[in-house]
Design an enzyme around this catalytic site. Structure first.
Site, PDB file in Angstrom:
ATOM      1  N   CYS A   1      -1.986  -1.978  -0.097  1.00 43.21           N
ATOM      2  CA  CYS A   1      -3.254  -2.072  -0.946  1.00 43.21           C
ATOM      3  C   CYS A   1      -3.360  -3.538  -1.273  1.00 43.21           C
ATOM      4  CB  CYS A   1      -3.296  -1.229  -1.729  1.00 43.21           C
ATOM      5  SG  CYS A   1      -4.693  -1.526  -3.101  1.00 43.21           S
TER       6      CYS A   1
ATOM      7  N   TYR B   1     -13.675  -7.804   0.870  1.00 39.88           N
ATOM      8  CA  TYR B   1     -14.296  -6.550   0.918  1.00 39.88           C
ATOM      9  C   TYR B   1     -15.694  -6.449   1.274  1.00 39.88           C
ATOM     10  CZ  TYR B   1      -9.830  -4.630   0.093  1.00 39.88           C
ATOM     11  OH  TYR B   1      -8.361  -4.290  -0.046  1.00 39.88           O
TER      12      TYR B   1
END
Length: 348
Positions: free
Chosen positions: A87, A216
């Protein structure tokens, strides 16, 4: 293997949902929308897409701070950070933790790289050394019984009170930067200096919207228009950063700041993941001489390099996002060498 079994189980579940939905509504447009929004509860991005097909990230929940006059004072060996090596938001905290020399003060551990039906998990290869849990969600339950919100990393956890202090990466890195200097081996490093704060905040804003979250918004878009809007903003923002770094060694001048760390954790993933997986393929990182040099410079800092786990990064994205990559095949390339000389010393 256990990993392949987990792949197979989740792939079957996804396929069953897909078959049910496609039989109810053969329209390709509706098929994509419905199959995406009914994906597993563990994959929270599927719940963050609006009616226009745009990915809209929800805010984090736990927003306490650490200071000497607060409920959570700075103490050695009191706090733990749960991260995922995959992440980019959690990666920020590891970079700052190491740059400040706090890894002997605040412990950390990682969840398993596969984000499946149950959310972030611990297993034998990635155990929970603090609470012995099998799911990160159970850490959230310690702070709020019956918690039903998003379960995300990083998590700054208080081992003494068994509470989550904070799960917002942008706030955690500032806590690490300023609140533990009495214990740090590199206390003089200030990634958020007072004289640069307004400039850092401004840079953070457009980089977050266009680049950090921009990749994203490209990858999780469920309509062509939403994807194209995010795509154009992403490359406009990358071009802007490239121009700045053609003149300055770092984003705000000659000093390394949190703005550089926040950009870097996206850039290190750009060619290995985002170009293909998120369809951000107008240009690669290696096509930007200054952005690529900047990425190599930070990577080559010893305390930064050891935070990079490319296996976790690639396997997480390609195996967890089954609406994007249902086969879960992880590409072998590209072969990006981050160890070549960066040549950034000439800039000031």
């Amino acid at each position: 293997t256990g990993i392949n079994a987990e792949y197979g189980k989740q792939y079957m579940l996804s396929s069953l949902r897909t078959l049910r939905l496609s039989s109810r509504n053969p329209s390709r447009k509706n098929f994509v929308r419905f199959s995406t929004l009914t994906m597993s509860a563990g994959n929270t991005w599927t719940k963050e897409v609006n009616d226009k097909g745009e990915f809209v990230r929800k805010p984090t929940t736990f927003r306490n701070s650490i200071s000497k006059d607060s409920t959570f004072p700075p103490e050695k060996d009191r706090y733990h950070i749960y991260v995922s090596y995959a992440c980019p938001w959690a990666h920020r905290t590891l970079v700052v933790l190491n740059l400040k020399g706090l890894d002997h003060v605040i412990s950390h551990s990682t969840v398993h790289w596969l984000l499946g039906e149950k959310g972030w998990e611990f297993n034998e290869s990635s155990p929970d050394p603090i609470n012995g849990f099998d799911l990160l969600r159970k850490v959230y339950y310690l702070s709020e019984e019956g918690y039903s919100g998003r379960v995300t990393v990083p998590v700054l956890f208080d081992k003494k009170t068994k509470q989550i202090v904070n799960n917002e990466s942008s706030e955690i890195i500032r806590i690490l930067n300023g609140e533990f200097n009495e214990f740090a081996t590199n206390p003089s490093l200030d990634l958020y200096p007072s004289q640069l704060r307004s400039q850092i905040d401004s840079v953070n804003d457009w980089i977050y919207n266009g680049i950090n979250n921009g990749v994203y918004k490209c990858g999780f878009a469920t309509t062509q228009s939403a994807y194209e809007q995010a795509f154009h903003l992403l490359f406009k923002s990358l071009d802007r950063a490239e121009e700045i770094l053609s003149k300055n060694r770092y984003l705000t001048g000659s000093q390394l700041t949190e703005a550089d760390v926040r950009l870097w954790t996206t850039l290190i993933r750009f060619d290995p993941v985002y170009v293909g997986h998120f369809k951000t393929n107008l240009r690669r990182l290696v096509d930007y001489p200054n952005l690529f040099g900047f990425t190599r410079e930070l990577y080559q800092l010893g305390e930064v390099k050891k935070t990079v786990n490319m296996f976790h990064i690639k396997h997480h994205y390609y195996a967890s996002h089954i609406t994007i990559n249902p086969s879960r095949i992880v590409p072998l390339g590209p072969d990006v060498n981050f160890d070549t000389p960066h040549g950034r010393e000439q800039l000031h």
